[in-house]
Design a protein around this motif. Structure first.
Motif, short mmCIF file in Angstrom:
data_model
loop_
_atom_site.label_atom_id
_atom_site.label_comp_id
_atom_site.label_asym_id
_atom_site.label_seq_id
_atom_site.Cartn_x
_atom_site.Cartn_y
_atom_site.Cartn_z
N LEU A 1 0.85 -1.19 0.00
CA LEU A 1 0.00 0.00 0.00
C LEU A 1 0.88 1.24 0.00
N GLU A 2 0.54 2.21 -0.84
CA GLU A 2 1.26 3.48 -0.90
C GLU A 2 0.62 4.47 0.07
N THR A 3 1.44 5.36 0.64
CA THR A 3 0.97 6.32 1.63
C THR A 3 0.84 7.71 1.04
N VAL A 4 -0.29 8.36 1.32
CA VAL A 4 -0.50 9.77 0.98
C VAL A 4 -0.89 10.46 2.28
N ALA A 5 0.01 11.32 2.79
CA ALA A 5 -0.26 11.94 4.09
C ALA A 5 0.61 13.18 4.27
N MET A 6 0.24 14.03 5.21
CA MET A 6 1.09 15.14 5.62
C MET A 6 2.14 14.60 6.57
N VAL A 7 3.35 15.18 6.52
CA VAL A 7 4.41 14.74 7.42
C VAL A 7 4.44 15.64 8.65
N LYS A 8 4.96 15.09 9.72
CA LYS A 8 5.04 15.85 10.97
C LYS A 8 6.22 16.81 10.94
N LYS A 9 6.01 18.00 11.48
CA LYS A 9 7.11 18.94 11.67
C LYS A 9 7.77 18.61 13.00
N SER A 10 8.62 17.58 12.97
CA SER A 10 9.24 17.09 14.20
C SER A 10 10.75 17.09 14.05
N SER A 11 11.43 17.44 15.13
CA SER A 11 12.90 17.42 15.13
C SER A 11 13.44 16.03 15.43
N LYS A 12 12.55 15.06 15.64
CA LYS A 12 12.96 13.70 15.95
C LYS A 12 12.78 12.74 14.78
N ILE A 13 12.16 13.20 13.69
CA ILE A 13 11.92 12.36 12.52
C ILE A 13 12.78 12.88 11.38
N PHE A 14 13.59 11.99 10.79
CA PHE A 14 14.53 12.40 9.77
C PHE A 14 14.31 11.62 8.47
N TYR A 15 14.65 12.29 7.36
CA TYR A 15 14.60 11.69 6.03
C TYR A 15 15.96 11.90 5.36
N GLU A 16 16.35 10.98 4.51
CA GLU A 16 17.62 11.11 3.81
C GLU A 16 17.45 12.01 2.59
N GLN B 1 20.02 14.05 -0.19
CA GLN B 1 21.36 14.35 -0.71
C GLN B 1 22.44 13.82 0.23
N GLY B 2 22.24 12.59 0.70
CA GLY B 2 23.24 11.92 1.52
C GLY B 2 23.24 12.32 2.98
N LYS B 3 22.34 13.20 3.41
CA LYS B 3 22.27 13.64 4.80
C LYS B 3 20.90 13.32 5.38
N TRP B 4 20.87 13.09 6.70
CA TRP B 4 19.61 12.85 7.39
C TRP B 4 19.12 14.17 7.98
N MET B 5 17.97 14.61 7.51
CA MET B 5 17.44 15.92 7.89
C MET B 5 15.97 15.82 8.22
N SER B 6 15.48 16.76 9.04
CA SER B 6 14.04 16.83 9.34
C SER B 6 13.32 17.45 8.15
N ALA B 7 12.00 17.30 8.11
CA ALA B 7 11.22 17.85 7.01
C ALA B 7 11.35 19.37 6.95
N THR B 8 11.40 20.01 8.12
CA THR B 8 11.53 21.47 8.16
C THR B 8 12.88 21.92 7.59
N SER B 9 13.96 21.19 7.90
CA SER B 9 15.28 21.54 7.40
C SER B 9 15.35 21.36 5.88
N ILE B 10 14.75 20.30 5.39
CA ILE B 10 14.75 20.07 3.94
C ILE B 10 14.00 21.19 3.23
N TYR B 11 12.89 21.59 3.81
CA TYR B 11 12.07 22.65 3.20
C TYR B 11 12.82 23.98 3.19
N THR B 12 13.55 24.25 4.27
CA THR B 12 14.29 25.51 4.37
C THR B 12 15.47 25.55 3.40
N GLN B 13 16.13 24.41 3.20
CA GLN B 13 17.32 24.35 2.37
C GLN B 13 17.03 24.45 0.88
N CYS B 14 15.90 23.91 0.45
CA CYS B 14 15.61 23.84 -0.98
C CYS B 14 15.25 25.22 -1.54
#
Length: 301
Positions: free
Chosen positions: A244-259, A261-274
């Protein structure tokens, strides 16, 4: 079930439609599959049909008995049926909803249209109750306050045009300090013990249980939709294992990270950097990330 009818011509019309509904979707067979058998001479189907009709009569079981308009069995029979520790009501509503989906809805749905499971929870308030089993202090996100009651976790199916409820579970809390009333003790092999244990389980684990029941019943969907409360890498990976594929909003949490460009970052950090595209809304930003450290899964934020 022949004894269930309203007063007057309108009642006869409803009674006929109810019989056709029970016959078309084979309610009696579903009851037998869910361990609902006749006890003390009254068929389970007759008791269910009577309780089903009360919702349309606008009367309670007590009032019907007081007015002597109840069918030929006592109120104790109805209470025994509703409180039976053997009847698997979760399986009953799941199987019934699938038969409606398979018989009445799926034939009208285009094969190219994708189906989706939808998950949401709402507060089932019991503010004046004192003795209800597993009554808990729950937080109402809509009203921004605490209240007594349960969280009603509901699973549904939709093709974008039709929404069909599949099953639900009333959740108490796993934290014993927030429970006002504890559950009664039942044989652990009974359905009563199983449903009480499920109500004290984490909501994310209950979601997987409800989805498993729906898939086992025969439902087919490609996506699962839910809000940010259920959104986590662990949940996304678990759903992927169920194909099953997921369609959802992600949490703005400093404890949840996504990879990214080779770095593990929170959703907020990824959004700010792009860098945003000139002349476009910032909400059109889309990047590919990795979910999960041990089992990497590509996803799009």
């Amino acid at each position: 079930m022949e004894s269930i009818a309203f007063e007057g011509e309108k009642g006869k019309g409803f009674s006929g439609r109810m019989r056709r509904f029970f016959s078309r979707f084979q309610i009696g067979g579903i009851l037998r599959e869910c361990n609902a058998y006749k006890e003390r001479g009254v068929p389970a189907l007759t008791v269910l049909a009577y309780l089903f009709s009360l919702a349309f009569k606008g009367r309670s079981l007590y009032l019907d008995t007081l007015l002597k308009k109840a069918p030929g069995f006592g109120k104790d029979t109805a209470y025994r049926f509703r409180n039976s520790v053997k009847i698997n009501w979760l399986r009953f509503v799941t199987t019934l909803s699938y038969r409606i989906y398979h018989t009445a809805i799926n034939p009208l749905t285009d094969e190219t249209r994708e189906g989706a499971f939808i998950i949401d929870d709402s507060v089932f308030e019991r503010a004046r109750s004192k003795c209800v089993e597993l009554l808990a202090r729950v937080y109402d996100h809509a009203g921004n306050r605490y209240t007594l009651g349960f969280r009603m976790l509901t699973l549904g199916w939709s093709d974008g045009a039709t929404f069909l409820p599949i099953n639900f579970c009333l959740l108490s809390t796993e934290n014993a300090k927030n429970r006002k009333v504890e559950a009664k003790t039942y044989d652990k092999r009974s359905y009563a013990a199983e449903i009480r244990e499920l109500s004290q389980t984490k909501a994310t684990e209950v979601v997987l249980r409800l989805l498993s029941l729906a898939l086992h019943a025969g439902y087919r969907a490609k996506y699962v939709l839910f809000d940010r409360w259920f959104s986590s890498p662990k949940m996304i990976l678990a759903l992927k294992k169920m194909e099953l594929e997921t369609v959802a909003m992600v949490k703005k949490s400093s404890k949840i990270f996504y990879e990214y460009q080779g770095k593990w970052m929170s959703a907020t950090s990824i959004y700010t950097q792009c860098k945003k595209r000139r002349g476009r809304s910032k909400y059109l930003l889309s990047v590919t990330v990795g979910v999960g450290r041990q089992e990497r899964l590509p996803a799009k934020l």
